[in-house]
Design a protein around this motif. Sequence first.
Motif, short mmCIF file in Angstrom:
data_model
loop_
_atom_site.label_atom_id
_atom_site.label_comp_id
_atom_site.label_asym_id
_atom_site.label_seq_id
_atom_site.Cartn_x
_atom_site.Cartn_y
_atom_site.Cartn_z
N ARG A 1 35.08 30.25 37.62
CA ARG A 1 36.06 30.60 36.59
C ARG A 1 35.82 32.03 36.07
O ARG A 1 36.75 32.81 35.92
N ASP A 2 34.54 32.36 35.81
CA ASP A 2 34.21 33.71 35.33
C ASP A 2 34.65 34.76 36.36
O ASP A 2 35.24 35.78 36.00
N ASP B 1 38.47 35.02 36.51
CA ASP B 1 38.97 35.73 35.32
C ASP B 1 38.77 37.24 35.46
O ASP B 1 39.67 38.03 35.15
#
Length: 101
Positions: free
Chosen positions: A18-19, A22
């Motif tokens: 997810r990081d 993003d």
Amino acid sequence: MFRTILQELLLSSTLTARDLIDRLSALDPDTPVCLAINPLFPLRHDIDDVIAVQDALGRTTVYVTESGDQQAPVPPEVTVAAGWHEPTEAPRRVRTGIAAQ
């Protein structure tokens, strides 16, 4: 299952998918992506593949592999942003013995 403090620290310092998504989604999708490896002698490496594997407990970890070819030195601004090196400037050179034109 209870996590130990060490497990929490390790998980909190690990970049998640997810990081990464993003961070990459804020960029132009056609922007090249490469790896900066080895803080003591930082070199650029091209990414070869992204591989997801599961451990014995069924947890998935993603590995970003490199091609094995060192491409070039990593620019100083990358090593400073990564916290590998302090910002530095080249010493000023004073030329002597050259006539003014």
